[in-house]
Scaffold this motif. Structure first.
Motif, PDB file in Angstrom:
ATOM      1  N   HIS A 120      -8.929   9.304   0.662  1.00 40.80           N
ATOM      2  CA  HIS A 120      -7.602   8.239   0.328  1.00 40.80           C
ATOM      3  C   HIS A 120      -6.964   8.216   1.790  1.00 40.80           C
ATOM      4  O   HIS A 120      -6.657   9.035   2.909  1.00 40.80           O
ATOM      5  N   ASP A 146      -2.020   1.121   1.807  1.00 41.38           N
ATOM      6  CA  ASP A 146      -2.547   0.524   0.644  1.00 41.38           C
ATOM      7  C   ASP A 146      -3.519   1.369  -0.164  1.00 41.38           C
ATOM      8  O   ASP A 146      -4.106   1.021  -1.035  1.00 41.38           O
ATOM      9  N   ASN A 194      -6.230   2.778   0.735  1.00 41.18           N
ATOM     10  CA  ASN A 194      -7.613   2.451   0.763  1.00 41.18           C
ATOM     11  C   ASN A 194      -8.318   3.817   0.474  1.00 41.18           C
ATOM     12  O   ASN A 194      -7.890   4.896   0.792  1.00 41.18           O
ATOM     13  N   LEU A 237     -14.322   3.365   6.655  1.00 42.97           N
ATOM     14  CA  LEU A 237     -12.866   2.871   6.048  1.00 42.97           C
ATOM     15  C   LEU A 237     -12.436   1.972   6.824  1.00 42.97           C
ATOM     16  O   LEU A 237     -12.327   2.093   8.211  1.00 42.97           O
ATOM     17  N   LYS A 238     -11.669   0.767   6.392  1.00 45.55           N
ATOM     18  CA  LYS A 238     -11.093  -0.055   7.056  1.00 45.55           C
ATOM     19  C   LYS A 238      -9.797   0.562   7.935  1.00 45.55           C
ATOM     20  O   LYS A 238      -9.400  -0.050   8.905  1.00 45.55           O
ATOM     21  N   THR A 239      -9.115   1.651   7.451  1.00 41.29           N
ATOM     22  CA  THR A 239      -8.293   2.324   8.057  1.00 41.29           C
ATOM     23  C   THR A 239      -8.537   3.459   8.764  1.00 41.29           C
ATOM     24  O   THR A 239      -7.696   4.023   9.434  1.00 41.29           O
TER      25      THR A 239
END
Length: 257
Positions: free
Chosen positions: A160, A164, A166, A209-211
Motif C-alpha cells: 500500500h 489514495d 494505492n 506503482l503510480k506512487t
C-alpha cells in the motif's frame, strides 16, 4: 484483502509464560541462528522467545476496534510466541491478537518463522508498518504474508502507498501453512522482494506503482491474527476450533547493507 491492519493502541507489558497454546506443535528444525542471507551481514535483532517479551514488543490492546484485538490473546511459552483468536471470556466477545516489534528501520530485511491453525473467522498477517499510525496510508504498508484462506493453503503479498491507498498485490503463494514456514521481505529504495522458505516469490520496483515504493519514513514489524467475518476470511463456523492459534518460532531483522 484485510483492511485496518495497524494498531491504534498497544501496550508494552510482558505476558506471563503459560503452557503451550492450542495448535502449537513444539519447536521446528530451522534455527534462528541459521546462515545469513547473502549480502545482509549479521542481523541487528534476533528474537527466539525464550522468555517473556522484551519492552521492544508492543501488544495490541483495542478490543472495541475493527478488527478487535486484546493483549490477553498474546502469550509466550515453549520457545514460541502465540497469537490466539477466540471468544475472550473476560471481554465476552470474539477477538484476535497482534504485536508490533518496535525496532524502526528505514530499509532492511525481516524474517519470521511461523505457522497457523486452520479456521474461518481469523486472518493472519505479517507486515511492515510506519512508525506513526497517522502516516498510513500515505507512507505505505508492506504485507509480506496476508492470508484469508481458512484452510491455510495460500496467502498473498501486497504493498500500500500514497494518500489514495494505492495498492498492488501478488496472489497466491501456496503451501500448507498449518506447518512451519519462513516468510521474509527485503525493503530497499529500489525494490521490495518477498520470499517464502528462502525462495523469491515476487519482486516490486518503483515503476510498478503510480506512487512508487514507500521511502518516506522508518517502519517496523507487525504480526497479527485478526478476527473478522467477511468474504475475505469467512465467518467463524462449526468447523472453526474454539481457539485458532498463530505460532511464531523466531524473528530476525537486518539493517540494509
Amino acid at each position: 484483502m484485510l483492511q485496518k491492519l495497524g494498531a491504534a493502541i498497544y501496550t508494552t507489558s510482558a505476558p506471563t509464560s503459560k503452557s503451550p497454546a492450542a495448535g502449537a506443535t513444539g519447536g521446528d528444525t530451522e534455527s534462528a541462528t541459521a546462515s545469513n542471507p547473502a549480502g545482509w551481514g549479521n542481523p541487528v535483532a534476533v528474537e527466539n522467545f525464550d522468555g517473556a517479551l522484551s519492552s521492544t514488543w508492543g501488544k495490541y490492546d483495542a478490543p472495541n476496534s475493527d478488527p478487535p484485538r486484546s493483549e490477553d490473546q498474546v502469550t509466550v511459552s515453549g520457545g514460541m510466541m502465540h497469537l490466539t483468536g477466540s471468544v475472550n471470556s473476560k471481554l465476552g466477545k470474539d477477538v484476535g491478537a497482534g504485536v508490533s516489534y518496535n525496532k524502526n528501520l528505514k530499509y532492511g530485511r525481516w524474517e519470521v518463522r511461523w505457522r497457523v491453525d486452520a479456521g474461518a473467522g481469523y486472518g493472519p498477517v505479517i507486515l511492515l508498518w510506519p512508525k506513526n499510525n497517522e502516516d498510513w496510508p500515505t507512507y505505505g504498508e508492506i504485507d509480506f504474508m496476508e492470508m484469508g484462506d481458512p484452510t491455510r493453503q495460500q496467502y498473498g503479498t501486497y504493498i500500500h502507498h500514497g494518500s489514495d491507498n494505492n495498492q498492488i498485490g501478488h496472489e497466491w503463494v501456496k503451501g500448507d501453512f498449518t506447518e512451519w514456514h519462513t516468510a521474509a521481505v527485503d525493503w530497499l529504495p529500489d525494490r521490495v522482494t518477498y520470499y517464502m522458505d528462502g525462495k523469491k516469490v515476487w519482486n516490486v520496483t518503483p515503476d510498478m506503482l503510480k506512487t512508487g515504493l514507500p521511502t518516506e519514513t522508518v517502519m517496523h514489524l507487525g504480526i497479527q491474527l485478526d478476527q473478522g467475518c467477511d468474504e475475505y476470511m469467512g465467518c467463524r463456523n462449526a468447523q472453526t476450533p474454539d481457539k485458532v492459534v498463530m505460532d511464531i518460532d523466531w524473528v530476525k531483522v537486518y539493517q540494509a547493507p
